[in-house]
Design a protein around this motif. Structure first.
Motif, PDB file in Angstrom:
ATOM      1  N   PRO A  36       7.873 -64.464 -21.202  1.00  0.00           N
ATOM      2  CA  PRO A  36       7.785 -63.201 -20.450  1.00  0.00           C
ATOM      3  C   PRO A  36       9.117 -62.799 -19.821  1.00  0.00           C
ATOM      4  N   GLN A  37       9.893 -63.773 -19.349  1.00  0.00           N
ATOM      5  CA  GLN A  37      11.213 -63.445 -18.796  1.00  0.00           C
ATOM      6  C   GLN A  37      12.120 -62.882 -19.884  1.00  0.00           C
ATOM      7  N   PHE A  38      12.075 -63.478 -21.067  1.00  0.00           N
ATOM      8  CA  PHE A  38      12.859 -62.946 -22.186  1.00  0.00           C
ATOM      9  C   PHE A  38      12.420 -61.522 -22.513  1.00  0.00           C
ATOM     10  N   ALA A  39      11.121 -61.264 -22.479  1.00  0.00           N
ATOM     11  CA  ALA A  39      10.622 -59.915 -22.776  1.00  0.00           C
ATOM     12  C   ALA A  39      11.212 -58.895 -21.802  1.00  0.00           C
ATOM     13  N   VAL A  40      11.338 -59.267 -20.528  1.00  0.00           N
ATOM     14  CA  VAL A  40      11.934 -58.369 -19.532  1.00  0.00           C
ATOM     15  C   VAL A  40      13.416 -58.169 -19.823  1.00  0.00           C
ATOM     16  N   LEU A  41      14.125 -59.264 -20.099  1.00  0.00           N
ATOM     17  CA  LEU A  41      15.550 -59.133 -20.454  1.00  0.00           C
ATOM     18  C   LEU A  41      15.714 -58.224 -21.662  1.00  0.00           C
ATOM     19  N   ASN A  42      14.852 -58.396 -22.639  1.00  0.00           N
ATOM     20  CA  ASN A  42      14.919 -57.610 -23.865  1.00  0.00           C
ATOM     21  C   ASN A  42      14.660 -56.126 -23.590  1.00  0.00           C
ATOM     22  N   ALA A  43      13.666 -55.848 -22.760  1.00  0.00           N
ATOM     23  CA  ALA A  43      13.353 -54.448 -22.417  1.00  0.00           C
ATOM     24  C   ALA A  43      14.547 -53.795 -21.725  1.00  0.00           C
ATOM     25  N   LEU A  44      15.209 -54.540 -20.831  1.00  0.00           N
ATOM     26  CA  LEU A  44      16.355 -53.979 -20.107  1.00  0.00           C
ATOM     27  C   LEU A  44      17.603 -53.911 -20.972  1.00  0.00           C
ATOM     28  N   ALA A  45      17.708 -54.764 -21.981  1.00  0.00           N
ATOM     29  CA  ALA A  45      18.813 -54.644 -22.936  1.00  0.00           C
ATOM     30  C   ALA A  45      18.652 -53.369 -23.748  1.00  0.00           C
ATOM     31  N   GLU A  46      17.400 -53.032 -24.061  1.00  0.00           N
ATOM     32  CA  GLU A  46      17.123 -51.827 -24.846  1.00  0.00           C
ATOM     33  C   GLU A  46      17.202 -50.562 -23.997  1.00  0.00           C
ATOM     34  N   GLU A  47      16.705 -50.642 -22.760  1.00  0.00           N
ATOM     35  CA  GLU A  47      16.657 -49.466 -21.880  1.00  0.00           C
ATOM     36  C   GLU A  47      17.114 -49.842 -20.475  1.00  0.00           C
ATOM     37  N   PRO A  48      18.418 -49.935 -20.251  1.00  0.00           N
ATOM     38  CA  PRO A  48      18.896 -50.257 -18.904  1.00  0.00           C
ATOM     39  C   PRO A  48      18.459 -49.182 -17.910  1.00  0.00           C
TER      40      PRO A  48
END
Length: 155
Positions: A36-48
């Motif tokens: 889940p932490q990776f999913a958040v990092l990934n979402a913010l990498a895609e949409e800061p």
């Protein structure tokens, strides 16, 4: 009463699948950063610059879980919170340099892990499998969002 065949119970199979994923994640991806932490990092990498509620919606985490995940990532200096200039009550989230570096490293590791995870399936089966579990997961979102009707729920 006779025992039931758990191999026909989706919840039992989903739990076994989750156990396999957890094992692979911890051995092949990270013992420090959770899925889940990776999913958040990934979402913010895609949409800061997303706010906490939107990140939670993007990755399928409820309010309390997303709050805890963001708190943990913040304590590890992997993301920054900045006050929204248009709405002072809201915070916008961005990856720090360390957060972006961790994300890039984990993207490679998750790709390898997914190859191992899906190895029992041929390419066509992988496509069908991912489509089917995505459809079930999307429909299950209605269990958390009472405003959205469940498929087959009586009106």
């Amino acid at each position: 009463m006779a025992a039931v065949d758990l191999s026909t119970h989706p919840g039992h199979l989903a739990r076994r699948l989750q156990q396999a994923h957890y094992l692979l994640w911890n051995t092949m991806v990270s013992e420090e950063i959770t899925s889940p932490q990776f999913a958040v990092l990934n979402a913010l990498a895609e949409e800061p610059g997303l706010d906490q509620r939107t990140v939670g919606e993007r990755v399928g985490l409820d309010r309390s879980t997303i709050a805890e995940v963001i708190s943990r990532l913040g304590r590890r200096d992997l993301l920054d919170k900045v006050r929204d200039p248009q709405d002072g009550r809201r915070f916008l989230l961005r990856l720090t340099e360390d957060g972006a570096r961790v994300h890039r490293r984990l993207v490679v590791r998750t790709a390898r892990m997914n190859q191992v995870f899906l190895a029992p399936l041929d390419p066509g089966e992988r496509t069908v499998f991912l489509d089917l579990i995505r459809r079930v997961a999307d429909a299950a979102e209605g269990l958390r969002n009472p405003e959205e009707p469940l498929v087959g729920r009586p009106s």
